[in-house]
Each structure stands twice: as C-alpha cells, then as structure tokens.
Design an enzyme around this catalytic site. Structure first.
Site, short mmCIF file in Angstrom:
data_model
loop_
_atom_site.label_atom_id
_atom_site.label_comp_id
_atom_site.label_asym_id
_atom_site.label_seq_id
_atom_site.Cartn_x
_atom_site.Cartn_y
_atom_site.Cartn_z
N GLU A 253 0.87 -1.18 0.00
CA GLU A 253 0.00 0.00 0.00
C GLU A 253 0.90 1.22 0.00
O GLU A 253 1.63 1.47 0.97
CB GLU A 253 -0.94 0.03 1.20
CG GLU A 253 -1.95 1.16 1.05
CD GLU A 253 -2.75 1.42 2.29
OE1 GLU A 253 -2.59 2.51 2.87
OE2 GLU A 253 -3.55 0.54 2.67
N CYS A 287 -2.68 7.97 4.20
CA CYS A 287 -2.53 7.66 2.78
C CYS A 287 -3.81 7.85 2.00
O CYS A 287 -3.77 8.13 0.80
CB CYS A 287 -2.02 6.23 2.62
SG CYS A 287 -2.98 5.00 3.51
#
Length: 516
Positions: A253, A287
């Site tokens: 990720e 994020c």
C-alpha cells in the site's frame, strides 16, 4: 503542552519485547512537545535472522493448532484491545501527535480487523471440493497452506491500524510474523502486540524489530515468505524488486493524491464539514486523505466560503482529552514538507483561503489546516503527495471534466464523491480510477469496512488487505486430485481412440448442465 501519560515501566516493558542486541538506541520525540519520549533500542540484521528462526518454530505449532484455537485466541485479543483502549490511545497520541478521537479510531479499527479475521478465517481458508473435468472418475479438492512467516513493514502514521491489517490476518491464516516497526510508532505496536501475547499468541510467533529501513527493512524482506509493506511509492518499488529476486509475494500500500468531487446537488454547508474531516484527520498524514477537491460551479462559491470557515474554526491542540479537533504533525520532516509545499504554491500564484501558517505557540510541529485555490501543474502540491493538512480546491463545469481531473494522476488509492443523489454519486464513483471510492464520506466508509478489500491502483500499490482477499494472500492454494477407479483414464493411443467420442459427448453434456 501535555506530557505523555505513558509510565516509565510501560516503556521499559515495551523495550524488552523488541528483538535487539546492538546496545544502541535512538531518541524518539514526542510531537506535542518536541521532547524525547524514550530511547528506542536498535536491532541488527542478525537479530532479524534470529527473529525469523524463532517465528518459524512457533509457526509450526500455531498452524497445526487449527482454526478453532486461533479464533479463540484472537477473540480474546479483541477483548483486551477494548479493555486497554485508554493505554493504546495514550501510546498513539504520544508517538503521532493525533487527537484523542483520532487515536480512538485506530483502536476501534484494530479491534474490528481482529474480530473479522478471527471469525472469517475458517470459512475463507478451509478449502473444499471443486468440480473436476470427469465427475465420478476424478475428485478434486483444494486446501490452503500457510505461507510460513510474513515480513511486515509498517509506517508511523497509523501504527495500530496498519499493523493490525497485516499482522492479524497473517496470524489468523496460521502464519508467523516478523514486523519492522517505525521508530515513531514502536510503542503503539508493542502495546498492540502485548495484548495478543496476553491473549495466547506465542511470544516468538510475532517478533518486532527496529532500525533503519535500508538495513533492517531489507533484512526483513530478505528472510520473509511473504512481504507486506506500507509506505512511499519509491520505497515500495525497491521492496518489490528485492522480493521479486526470490519470487516472494508482496502486498504494497503506497502513496496517494486523493480526489474529492463535490457535485452541485449537495448541501454546501454539510459537504464543507464532511470535506474538512476528509482532508484534515490526523493532520492529513493518512494515505487515503483527500488532497484535491473539485467542486461544481453551481455551488463552488458557497462551498468554498463554508469550507474555509469550517477549516479556520478547527481547534488545534495538544492534549490527551477531546479538547482538540486536530493535533500536531509528527516530525520536523513533516513540518518542513508541508511548509515547503505551501510556500511553493503561493510563490507560483496560488491563494490561501484558510490556514497556511506554522503554529509554534501550540507545539513545535503544529501547522494550520490549509485551503489553497489557484493551484496549477507547476506547483509541487499539484501532483505529488503532501501528506499533510493541505488541500487544493478547483472548480469544474461538467461531470466528465471532473472525472478526467480526478483520474489525471499516477496514483489511484482513494477517492470520494459528494452528491445529493445516491444514483448520481454511485455513477460517478464507478468512473473513478481508485482502489476505494466513498460516496458522501471522505475515507472512513471504505477504510472501516474490514470485510471488503483495500488497496491501490496504478502507482498506489499491489494486492489487497482486509476482506477475504487479505486472508488469501497469506496462504498457498494446493490442489489435490484423486482417481476413483470407476473408469481408467486413457493412456495409449488406442484407449484415446476409444474414449474420444464419449468424452466429447460428456463435454457437451456438462455445458448443457452448466457444470463448470
């Protein structure tokens, strides 16, 4: 400013849980005050090897213990996380500078991840019968075998959530874990791990190491049977290349520059309040945080006015209570990046509609949530990830224009659409290139849906965490077929000649019966 409520005994106990023998330490700063919170022990590459050796031994017994045992242990850990919510919040705030509420979201997420994986693992991973090409003649089953020991590398920004989303499914699948904790999140991770050890997870099964990423992160990747990495796209590429050298699987990720489309059928005041949360939770150090807002012209002026007002009214603070809406940036590097992006944008013609200033009067790393307009491709914040409390607002006319702007990015992690019409919002959501898209919410809808997969498209990553997909990455699928003896499969040319006709008839019949 608030001193950390973490006790010296808690910190000492946490240090003893780290696999470290170098005798060296590194100071870790408390974001609220800039003072040293603790001296973190450092691990060596040999410590990483030792951690893997212990985890491999523990994993053999853990995998053989079975789903029912692992479920009981993980559900006990779930309860301990809830019992220790206050301590876990203290640790997260002390290391990251988050508010009390945002720290609680981490505890809640970690508990939800644990509960899902404890209850779902057996159904997802127990395997079972599959259709064979020749029913009754051949039987086929699939079983899932744990990969072994996963290497997990997690960042500082969401230490509980991101650790749980990789570590817990690995444990539920029967794997062991060697985790490299970021220095700034190590105490939170160790407090999380301690709850699982107290619940019955063998201590050697989940090891925590610390150190420089280029050294210890490399060692963790080298020894792993599967690698989970969360961090920047640049570092993720290096991890992927290293893992590929040994044909080791990875889930990554990585970065994002996440868009929010505000359509002209919204309530501007409500949309503005929701957008502020989407942009400035955890000071934008997330994020999946929104960094680009595209608002349709019909509501643009009112939305921008309300959004700037809501942003300017957010309460900044350093406290272990609920007195603040937003907290502090986590480090000097984060403060410098945010300051540089804002100064670059203003120097090249952008306007500040709210915020835009550091707040050393509140603490060393505080920076006001900032709204920019007039951002262009010449500015650093236009396409790259600021990873801080800065958002650019632009105006569009048509839906197609908004979709093109939202997709005009090398990233594809998260996106959002605000609309007064569910149908319209879902239609636009389906056109956006992102691994998760939220309608009338910034990120928490998809982020908290732990039964659904989460991950990125394009340069935002590989693989998925959460959901069945998050469990399946930690196992190898093994197919076992058995000839029943009812009919001998053809071996020689004459046997094929005799059976070709019946087998063609069988193939047509299976299609008619819709047998796969």
């Amino acid at each position: 400013m608030s001193a950390s409520p973490l006790s010296p005994s808690f910190i000492a106990d946490a240090h003893r849980d780290i696999i470290a023998s170098t005798g060296t330490t590194v100071p870790v700063t408390m974001p609220f005050t800039g003072e040293v919170l603790h001296e973190l022990p450092r691990s060596s590459p040999r410590d990483v090897q030792d951690a893997y050796a212990s985890a491999r031994l523990a994993q053999l017994a853990w995998s053989r213990a079975g789903f029912a045992h692992r479920r009981r242990v993980l559900l006990r850990a779930h309860d301990l996380l809830l019992d220790r919510a206050g301590l876990l919040q203290d640790a997260v705030q002390s290391e990251t500078g988050k508010t009390r509420g945002q720290a609680f979201e981490e505890v809640f997420q970690a508990a939800g991840v644990t509960r899902f994986n404890a209850l779902a693992a057996r159904g997802v991973l127990r395997g079972g019968r599959r259709h064979s090409a020749l029913p009754l003649v051949v039987t086929t089953r699939v079983r899932y075998r744990p990969k072994g020991v996963a290497g997990v590398i997690t960042p500082w920004n969401y230490p509980l959530s991101l650790a749980a989303m990789d570590v817990v499914p690995a444990l539920a699948a029967g794997c062991g874990v060697v985790q490299k904790a970021d220095d700034q999140g190590a105490l939170s991770i160790l407090a999380l791990r301690r709850a699982f050890i107290n619940a019955g997870v063998p201590a050697g099964l989940w090891a925590v190491v610390t150190g420089e990423g280029a050294v210890i992160g490399t060692a963790v990747t080298e020894e792993a049977d599967y690698v989970c990495f969360t961090g920047s796209t640049a570092t993720g590429r290096r991890v992927a290349v290293q893992a590929a050298g040994k044909l080791t699987g990875v889930s990554l990720e990585l970065g994002g520059n996440n868009p929010l489309i505000v359509l002209d059928d919204v309530d501007p005041a409500r949309a503005a309040a929701d957008a502020a949360n989407a942009c400035f939770s955890a000071m934008g150090q997330l994020c999946v945080s929104i960094e680009r807002i595209y608002v349709q012209r019909g509501v643009a002026a009112e939305f921008l006015r309300e959004f700037s007002r809501v942003t300017g009214a957010l309460r900044l603070g350093a406290g272990f209570d609920h007195s603040a809406d937003v907290g502090s940036l986590t480090s000097p590097a984060q403060l410098e990046r945010v300051r540089a992006h804002v100064e670059d944008a203003v120097a090249k013609g952008a306007s500040i509609e709210a915020g835009g200033r550091a707040r050393p009067d509140l603490g060393p790393f505080f920076f006001e949530p900032t709204v920019l307009t007039g951002v262009t491709a010449a500015m650093d914040c236009f396409a790259s990830e600021t990873f801080g409390p800065v958002v650019a607002v632009s105006v569009f006319d048509t839906e197609q224009e908004a979709i093109l702007a939202a997709n005009d990015s090398e990233f594809g992690l998260n996106a959002s659409v605000f609309s007064g019409s569910t149908r319209r919002g879902l239609r636009l959501a389906g056109a956006i290139e992102a691994g998760s898209v939220n309608v009338n919410e910034g990120y928490r809808g998809s982020f908290s849906s732990v039964a659904a997969p989460m991950g990125g498209l394009k340069q935002s990553g590989l693989g998925r965490r959460n959901g069945p997909e998050g469990l399946l990455r930690f196992v190898d699928a093994i197919t076992i077929s058995r000839a029943t003896g009812l009919l001998q499969l053809p071996r020689t040319g004459r046997e094929f000649e005799a059976l070709t006709g019946p087998m063609l008839v069988l193939a047509r019949a299976l299609k008619t019966l819709r047998r796969r």
